[in-house]
Design a protein around this motif. Structure first.
Motif, short mmCIF file in Angstrom:
data_model
loop_
_atom_site.label_atom_id
_atom_site.label_comp_id
_atom_site.label_asym_id
_atom_site.label_seq_id
_atom_site.Cartn_x
_atom_site.Cartn_y
_atom_site.Cartn_z
N ALA A 156 0.68 -1.20 -0.15
CA ALA A 156 -0.11 -0.21 0.15
C ALA A 156 1.05 1.28 -0.01
N LEU A 157 2.01 1.27 0.65
CA LEU A 157 2.91 2.38 0.77
C LEU A 157 3.55 2.53 -0.59
N ILE A 158 3.91 1.51 -1.07
CA ILE A 158 4.41 1.51 -2.50
C ILE A 158 3.69 2.13 -3.53
N TYR A 159 2.31 1.62 -3.44
CA TYR A 159 1.44 2.43 -4.45
C TYR A 159 1.05 3.87 -4.02
N GLY A 160 1.25 4.19 -2.76
CA GLY A 160 1.03 5.57 -2.41
C GLY A 160 2.39 6.63 -2.84
N CYS A 161 3.33 6.01 -2.61
CA CYS A 161 4.50 6.67 -3.29
C CYS A 161 4.63 6.64 -5.02
N MET A 162 4.24 5.72 -5.47
CA MET A 162 4.01 5.78 -6.86
C MET A 162 2.85 6.91 -7.21
#
Length: 240
Positions: free
Chosen positions: A172-178
């Motif tokens: 979820a954090l990876i997607y948020g950073c993207m």
């Protein structure tokens, strides 16, 4: 060993394209290419590859001497690298062993090398949003690295953000950073065609990272596959 350096060059050239700076093969490319190989492999367990990594000190020093850039500008990534490892090969006393500091240090160092160095001092426009965009993008890839390495890091006694958050929240954090990286790209006010290329590459990259991290049998190839998202984004900018 070579692939990670190729990815660094891809990010550097992407910056040139986005800022309207002519793409070229120069001493800066040699500095970044050689420095990346050294920084990632100076402590490689295979003796021959470790020697090859240390031999990169020569082209790094030569390119620093040839480049018409302030010394502090070129030395800043080295300071980030030293802080990461804590002045020792294992890195257990450095920022590498701090769950938030590790990916932040990686992100800022990569953004410095691939945004600040090629943009200084001849950028045709401010590049603050680009630095933020690149930092968020690399932060996402660093998280993917850590998620891939959870089992290894546990055996080595390292604590990581991915280990602390768990797989679901890490993704979820990876997607948020993207997503945040894409918003920062919009803030940079790129040409619409370049912005479209970045956004499409971010979407494909996010889906690709999810696929990789759900394929444990691909583990030996996880890192080059994760790094490849950088080349994907550069390719997206070139295509559009």
């Amino acid at each position: 060993m070579i692939w990670i350096a190729v990815c660094a060059i891809a990010m550097l050239e992407q910056t040139r394209i986005l800022l309207g700076i002519p793409v070229s093969i120069s001493w800066l490319e040699l500095f970044v290419f050689s420095g990346t190989i050294f920084g990632y492999h100076f402590n490689h367990p295979v003796w021959g590859l470790r020697v090859l990594a240390w031999s990169m000190v020569i082209p790094v020093a030569l390119s620093m001497w040839q480049l018409n850039l302030p010394f502090w500008l070129l030395a800043t990534p080295a300071l980030g690298w030293l802080a990461y490892y804590g002045f020792e090969q294992s890195g257990k006393t450095g920022l590498r062993n701090r769950i938030w500091a590790k990916p932040i240090t990686v992100a800022l160092t990569w953004a410095w090398v691939t945004v600040v160095l090629p943009a200084y001092p001849d950028a045709h426009s401010p590049f603050g949003f680009m630095f933020l965009e690149r930092s968020l993008f690399i932060f996402a890839l660093a998280l993917a690295y850590d998620q891939s390495d959870v089992a290894y890091d546990q055996t080595q006694g390292f604590g990581t953000l991915a280990m602390s958050l768990g797989r679901t929240r890490t993704l979820a954090l990876i997607y948020g950073c993207m997503l945040a990286s894409g918003i920062a790209a919009f803030g940079q006010q790129y040409a619409s065609k370049h912005l479209l290329g970045i956004w499409i590459a971010l979407i494909i990259g996010a889906l690709w990272l999810r696929t990789i991290l759900h394929k444990p049998r691909w583990y030996p190839w996880h890192k080059p596959m994760i790094d490849g998202v950088m080349v994907l984004q550069c390719f997206g900018v070139l295509v559009f």
